[in-house]
Design a protein around this motif. Structure first.
Motif, PDB file in Angstrom:
ATOM      1  N   MET A   1       0.830  -1.213  -0.091  1.00 61.44           N
ATOM      2  CA  MET A   1       0.239   0.276   0.015  1.00 61.44           C
ATOM      3  C   MET A   1       0.400   1.105  -0.050  1.00 61.44           C
ATOM      4  N   SER A   2       0.819   2.064  -1.525  1.00 60.46           N
ATOM      5  CA  SER A   2       1.812   3.781  -0.788  1.00 60.46           C
ATOM      6  C   SER A   2       0.968   3.850   0.190  1.00 60.46           C
ATOM      7  N   SER A   3       2.051   5.099   0.136  1.00 60.12           N
ATOM      8  CA  SER A   3       1.908   6.250   1.322  1.00 60.12           C
ATOM      9  C   SER A   3      -0.011   6.870   0.838  1.00 60.12           C
ATOM     10  N   HIS A   4       0.011   7.263  -0.108  1.00 60.92           N
ATOM     11  CA  HIS A   4      -0.886   8.233  -0.221  1.00 60.92           C
ATOM     12  C   HIS A   4      -2.123   7.329  -0.387  1.00 60.92           C
ATOM     13  N   GLU A   5      -2.063   6.060  -0.511  1.00 64.90           N
ATOM     14  CA  GLU A   5      -3.675   4.655  -0.254  1.00 64.90           C
ATOM     15  C   GLU A   5      -3.493   4.847   1.479  1.00 64.90           C
ATOM     16  N   ALA A   6      -2.841   4.991   2.537  1.00 61.12           N
ATOM     17  CA  ALA A   6      -3.001   4.660   3.387  1.00 61.12           C
ATOM     18  C   ALA A   6      -3.393   6.063   4.287  1.00 61.12           C
ATOM     19  N   SER A  34      10.165   1.079 -17.985  1.00 61.42           N
ATOM     20  CA  SER A  34      10.506  -0.057 -17.289  1.00 61.42           C
ATOM     21  C   SER A  34       9.094   0.236 -16.697  1.00 61.42           C
ATOM     22  N   LYS A  35       9.214  -1.122 -15.604  1.00 64.35           N
ATOM     23  CA  LYS A  35       8.068  -0.702 -14.616  1.00 64.35           C
ATOM     24  C   LYS A  35       8.335  -0.408 -13.020  1.00 64.35           C
ATOM     25  N   SER A  36       9.595  -0.299 -13.230  1.00 65.22           N
ATOM     26  CA  SER A  36      10.395   1.009 -11.805  1.00 65.22           C
ATOM     27  C   SER A  36       9.997   2.705 -12.581  1.00 65.22           C
ATOM     28  N   GLU A  37      10.475   2.890 -13.989  1.00 62.94           N
ATOM     29  CA  GLU A  37      10.150   4.175 -14.404  1.00 62.94           C
ATOM     30  C   GLU A  37       8.337   4.489 -14.833  1.00 62.94           C
ATOM     31  N   LEU A  38       7.822   3.818 -15.175  1.00 61.37           N
ATOM     32  CA  LEU A  38       6.092   3.534 -14.407  1.00 61.37           C
ATOM     33  C   LEU A  38       5.814   4.116 -13.760  1.00 61.37           C
ATOM     34  N   ALA A  39       5.971   3.765 -12.350  1.00 59.35           N
ATOM     35  CA  ALA A  39       6.009   3.406 -11.078  1.00 59.35           C
ATOM     36  C   ALA A  39       6.008   4.611 -10.665  1.00 59.35           C
ATOM     37  N   ARG A  40       7.754   4.828 -10.580  1.00 59.40           N
ATOM     38  CA  ARG A  40       8.258   6.488 -10.806  1.00 59.40           C
ATOM     39  C   ARG A  40       6.990   7.591 -10.848  1.00 59.40           C
ATOM     40  N   LEU A  41       6.953   7.681 -12.125  1.00 59.56           N
ATOM     41  CA  LEU A  41       6.323   8.425 -12.743  1.00 59.56           C
ATOM     42  C   LEU A  41       4.546   8.819 -12.373  1.00 59.56           C
ATOM     43  N   ALA A  45       4.537   2.341  -5.679  1.00 56.01           N
ATOM     44  CA  ALA A  45       5.695   1.336  -5.682  1.00 56.01           C
ATOM     45  C   ALA A  45       5.824   0.732  -6.623  1.00 56.01           C
ATOM     46  N   VAL A  46       7.341   0.813  -6.846  1.00 56.01           N
ATOM     47  CA  VAL A  46       6.821  -0.482  -8.295  1.00 56.01           C
ATOM     48  C   VAL A  46       6.588  -2.252  -7.659  1.00 56.01           C
ATOM     49  N   SER A  47       6.434  -2.113  -6.315  1.00 56.42           N
ATOM     50  CA  SER A  47       6.216  -3.557  -5.649  1.00 56.42           C
ATOM     51  C   SER A  47       4.915  -3.388  -6.263  1.00 56.42           C
ATOM     52  N   THR A  48       3.331  -2.270  -5.701  1.00 55.81           N
ATOM     53  CA  THR A  48       3.113  -1.851  -5.735  1.00 55.81           C
ATOM     54  C   THR A  48       2.209  -2.306  -7.789  1.00 55.81           C
ATOM     55  N   TYR A  49       3.006  -1.666  -8.349  1.00 57.96           N
ATOM     56  CA  TYR A  49       2.561  -1.332  -9.623  1.00 57.96           C
ATOM     57  C   TYR A  49       2.990  -2.838 -10.255  1.00 57.96           C
TER      58      TYR A  49
END
Length: 158
Positions: A1-6, A34-41, A45-49
């Motif tokens: 869960m991201s901090s935004h979701e929390a 990449s997964k990590s770039e789309l998650a960051r943008l 969290a990369v794991s969430t994505y």
């Protein structure tokens, strides 16, 4: 869960009917991200994505809307529910809104939005008009979506 979701633990997690992880993966690879770039943008969290793309979990509508925006897509490019089969919650999701955001636009409570999306309350003409205006769907589609969710078979998730 991201901090935004929390930040909003009171909001019920809803599986995104019609979410297609393969479409998300194809759109991301087509955009050469990449997964990590789309998650960051997209501020997730990369794991969430990775869980979304693998189909192990369903994204929150606001987070998926951010991903779609980064990919120059509409949320409906990633979440497809035939309009003739859509429930009220599906219509809200097609606009990339959380229940709380829709409630704010309609000047009603989040609880009322949730109740109606589950088919557990009565959709008054006044609230149907507000729903129609807030989502920019014809009143008939709002009423039809409500009728579908209200009369859905037992154990069918809204």
């Amino acid at each position: 869960m991201s901090s935004h979701e929390a930040d909003r633990p009171w909001e019920m997690r809803r599986e995104l009917r019609g979410f297609d992880p393969a479409r998300l993966r194809i759109a991301r690879t087509s955009a050469r991200l990449s997964k990590s770039e789309l998650a960051r943008l997209s501020r997730v969290a990369v794991s969430t994505y990775c869980q979304w793309e693998s189909g192990r979990s369903s994204p929150r509508v606001d987070a998926l809307a951010r991903c779609a925006a980064q990919l120059n897509l509409k949320i409906t490019d990633l979440v497809t529910v035939e309009l003739g089969k859509a429930f009220l919650g599906d219509l809200r999701i097609s606009r990339g809104l959380l229940q709380s955001e829709l409630a704010q636009r309609m000047t009603v409570s989040t609880q009322l939005v949730g109740l109606l999306e589950r088919g557990q309350g009565t959709l008054t003409p006044e609230v149907a008009d507000k729903w129609s205006a807030a989502l920019d769907y014809p009143l008939r589609q709002i009423n039809d979506a409500y009728d579908r969710v209200r009369n859905r078979p037992a154990y069918t998730k809204p």
